[in-house]
Enzyme design. Structure first.
Site, PDB file in Angstrom:
ATOM      1  N   ASP A   1     -21.750  12.865  67.708  1.00 21.66           N
ATOM      2  CA  ASP A   1     -22.299  13.182  66.390  1.00 21.66           C
ATOM      3  C   ASP A   1     -21.366  14.148  65.663  1.00 21.66           C
ATOM      4  O   ASP A   1     -21.614  15.359  65.627  1.00 21.66           O
ATOM      5  CB  ASP A   1     -23.693  13.787  66.563  1.00 21.66           C
ATOM      6  CG  ASP A   1     -24.396  14.033  65.239  1.00 21.66           C
ATOM      7  OD1 ASP A   1     -24.007  13.403  64.236  1.00 21.66           O
ATOM      8  OD2 ASP A   1     -25.330  14.855  65.217  1.00 21.66           O
TER       9      ASP A   1
ATOM     10  N   ASP B   1     -14.421  12.381  54.964  1.00 14.48           N
ATOM     11  CA  ASP B   1     -13.101  12.657  54.400  1.00 14.48           C
ATOM     12  C   ASP B   1     -12.684  11.419  53.611  1.00 14.48           C
ATOM     13  O   ASP B   1     -13.481  10.494  53.431  1.00 14.48           O
ATOM     14  CB  ASP B   1     -12.102  12.981  55.525  1.00 14.48           C
ATOM     15  CG  ASP B   1     -11.029  13.982  55.084  1.00 14.48           C
ATOM     16  OD1 ASP B   1     -10.399  13.738  54.034  1.00 14.48           O
ATOM     17  OD2 ASP B   1     -10.829  14.993  55.777  1.00 14.48           O
TER      18      ASP B   1
END
Length: 229
Positions: free
Chosen positions: A58, A63
């Protein structure tokens, strides 16, 4: 062992994480490792902890698409079963993550898109400029993510029924914010008991501190596993 139960191993302490996985793997289908652990110990730490147990990694990648694709490719040798990205990264980013998984030599990780963090309530979302509420934001991001190829979603228990109604049975729904009856809410605003979440349509439930902070973690995990069988 209950395949639906994911134990969140949210500690940077490597020996502690190894001990938790050792005692919990008989009761949990996967273990979740997140930023706190991975930034301290990296890939070697993950391999040391996994001990043959499937891993939900996780990291909530967020980005530009090229960077996220590269990050996913870098993680493929670790063979995580589930891997998270932020749905708010947009369709190009999510699709880049999904396409990157096709380079897997072993099991292809399933890409899960995080919609709205369970720590958010309506007021918290409003602070970020989202004025039409949690439900609409979850639906908006879920549709974007699934259209971009995501295998499933990470959502609050209170959005399970909403998402099942909108998208049917196909999306994998992984649900944190799970608290057995009588356990304090701590820092999560939208929670549900394990039984309620599974009944609503969760494929996996993620349980952290109610298991890992219990006097006997294995017993706590066994009770939750039995409750959702």
């Amino acid at each position: 062992m209950n395949a639906r139960l994911i134990a969140a191993i949210d500690t940077p302490d490597l020996p502690r994480a190894q001990e938790l996985v050792r005692c919990l793997k008989a009761h949990c289908g996967l273990v979740k490792l997140g930023l706190e652990f991975f930034l301290r110990h990296g890939p070697d730490g993950l391999m040391a902890v996994a001990q043959g147990t499937d891993v939900f990694l996780d990291l909530k990648l967020f980005d530009i698409p090229n960077t996220v694709a590269g990050a996913v490719r870098s993680l493929l040798p670790l063979e995580p079963r589930l891997l998270t990205v932020h749905a708010s990264g947009g369709s190009k980013m999510i699709n880049a993550a999904v396409e990157a998984t096709t380079h897997a030599q072993g099991v292809r990780p399933k890409i899960l898109a995080v919609t709205v963090l369970t720590s958010f309530d309506e007021a918290g979302l409003a602070e970020t400029g989202i004025a039409d509420g949690t439900a609409q934001q979850v639906l908006r991001l879920a549709r974007l993510a699934l259209d971009a190829g995501a295998d499933g979603l990470v959502c609050s228990p209170h959005e399970i029924a909403l998402l099942r109604q909108a998208f049917g049975k196909k999306p994998l729904l992984v649900v944190p914010g799970i608290r057995p009856a009588g356990v304090a809410l701590a820092d999560q605003a939208r929670v549900m008991t394990p039984e309620q979440a599974v009944a609503a349509g969760a494929d996996y439930i993620v349980v952290g501190r109610p298991i890992t902070n219990a006097a006997i973690p294995a017993e706590a995990a066994a009770m939750i596993a039995a409750a959702i069988k």
